[in-house]
Design a protein around this motif. Structure first.
Motif, short mmCIF file in Angstrom:
data_model
loop_
_atom_site.label_atom_id
_atom_site.label_comp_id
_atom_site.label_asym_id
_atom_site.label_seq_id
_atom_site.Cartn_x
_atom_site.Cartn_y
_atom_site.Cartn_z
N PHE A 18 1.18 -13.38 -7.31
CA PHE A 18 1.66 -12.53 -6.23
C PHE A 18 0.56 -11.52 -5.88
O PHE A 18 0.28 -10.62 -6.65
CB PHE A 18 2.96 -11.82 -6.64
N LEU A 19 -0.01 -11.71 -4.70
CA LEU A 19 -1.15 -10.92 -4.26
C LEU A 19 -0.69 -9.84 -3.29
O LEU A 19 0.04 -10.11 -2.34
CB LEU A 19 -2.17 -11.83 -3.57
N GLY A 20 -1.12 -8.61 -3.53
CA GLY A 20 -0.85 -7.51 -2.62
C GLY A 20 -2.11 -7.12 -1.88
O GLY A 20 -3.19 -7.05 -2.48
N ILE A 21 -2.00 -6.90 -0.57
CA ILE A 21 -3.13 -6.47 0.25
C ILE A 21 -2.68 -5.23 1.02
O ILE A 21 -1.63 -5.24 1.65
CB ILE A 21 -3.56 -7.56 1.25
N ASP A 22 -3.49 -4.19 0.97
CA ASP A 22 -3.15 -2.97 1.70
C ASP A 22 -4.44 -2.27 2.10
O ASP A 22 -5.51 -2.57 1.58
CB ASP A 22 -2.29 -2.04 0.83
N GLU A 23 -4.32 -1.35 3.00
CA GLU A 23 -5.44 -0.52 3.41
C GLU A 23 -5.11 0.93 3.10
O GLU A 23 -3.94 1.30 2.99
CB GLU A 23 -5.71 -0.68 4.91
N PHE A 24 -6.15 1.71 2.95
CA PHE A 24 -5.94 3.14 2.73
C PHE A 24 -7.12 3.90 3.31
O PHE A 24 -8.20 3.34 3.49
CB PHE A 24 -5.77 3.46 1.23
N ALA A 25 -6.89 5.15 3.64
CA ALA A 25 -7.93 5.98 4.24
C ALA A 25 -8.70 6.70 3.14
O ALA A 25 -8.11 7.39 2.31
CB ALA A 25 -7.32 7.00 5.19
N ARG A 26 -10.00 6.50 3.13
CA ARG A 26 -10.86 7.26 2.23
C ARG A 26 -10.99 8.69 2.72
O ARG A 26 -11.00 9.63 1.95
CB ARG A 26 -12.26 6.65 2.17
N GLU A 67 -5.44 -21.31 -4.60
CA GLU A 67 -4.22 -22.14 -4.59
C GLU A 67 -3.17 -21.62 -5.56
O GLU A 67 -1.99 -21.96 -5.45
CB GLU A 67 -4.56 -23.60 -4.93
N ALA A 68 -3.57 -20.78 -6.51
CA ALA A 68 -2.64 -20.21 -7.49
C ALA A 68 -1.76 -19.13 -6.89
O ALA A 68 -0.72 -18.79 -7.45
CB ALA A 68 -3.40 -19.65 -8.68
N VAL A 69 -2.17 -18.58 -5.74
CA VAL A 69 -1.38 -17.53 -5.08
C VAL A 69 -0.14 -18.15 -4.47
O VAL A 69 -0.22 -19.05 -3.64
CB VAL A 69 -2.21 -16.80 -4.00
N GLN A 70 1.03 -17.68 -4.90
CA GLN A 70 2.30 -18.21 -4.41
C GLN A 70 2.89 -17.39 -3.28
O GLN A 70 3.62 -17.90 -2.44
CB GLN A 70 3.30 -18.29 -5.56
N ALA A 71 2.57 -16.09 -3.24
CA ALA A 71 3.10 -15.21 -2.19
C ALA A 71 2.14 -14.04 -2.01
O ALA A 71 1.45 -13.63 -2.94
CB ALA A 71 4.48 -14.69 -2.57
N VAL A 72 2.11 -13.53 -0.76
CA VAL A 72 1.26 -12.40 -0.43
C VAL A 72 2.13 -11.31 0.19
O VAL A 72 2.95 -11.58 1.05
CB VAL A 72 0.16 -12.80 0.56
N SER A 73 1.93 -10.09 -0.28
CA SER A 73 2.64 -8.94 0.28
C SER A 73 1.62 -8.08 1.02
O SER A 73 0.60 -7.68 0.45
CB SER A 73 3.28 -8.12 -0.85
N ILE A 74 1.90 -7.86 2.32
CA ILE A 74 1.01 -7.06 3.15
C ILE A 74 1.81 -5.96 3.81
O ILE A 74 2.85 -6.23 4.43
CB ILE A 74 0.33 -7.93 4.23
N ASP A 75 1.34 -4.73 3.68
CA ASP A 75 1.99 -3.60 4.34
C ASP A 75 1.51 -3.57 5.78
O ASP A 75 0.34 -3.43 6.05
CB ASP A 75 1.62 -2.31 3.61
N THR A 76 2.43 -3.74 6.72
CA THR A 76 2.03 -3.74 8.13
C THR A 76 2.57 -2.52 8.84
O THR A 76 3.46 -1.87 8.43
CB THR A 76 2.56 -4.99 8.87
#
Length: 76
Positions: A18-26, A67-76
């Motif tokens: 389960f991969l999480g992708i997000d952005e943040f402000a430096r 291919e091992a990643v089953q789901a991705v969570s992205i904050d939109t």
């Protein structure tokens, strides 16, 4: 699998289920970075400069076994 962070920008990253992708402000409203994390293990995999499509793709291309990643969570 290596544990801990390195400064190697080209090193391979473990691919979580389960991969999480997000952005943040430096700096508020000015400079943004992208973070990849293992949601299941609550671990940061990598922090990359920028939030452009190219920057995110470069991070994703470093995954050892995408291919091992089953789901991705992205904050939109």
């Amino acid at each position: 699998m290596k544990h801990g962070r390195t400064l190697e920008e080209e090193s391979r990253l473990p691919a979580p289920r389960f991969l999480g992708i997000d952005e943040f402000a430096r700096r508020k409203g000015q400079v943004y970075d992208t973070i990849l994390c293992d949601v299941e293990r609550h671990q940061v995999l990598e922090v990359g400069e920028g939030r452009t499509l190219e920057a995110v793709c470069a991070l994703l291309e470093r995954l050892e076994n995408p291919e091992a990643v089953q789901a991705v969570s992205i904050d939109t």
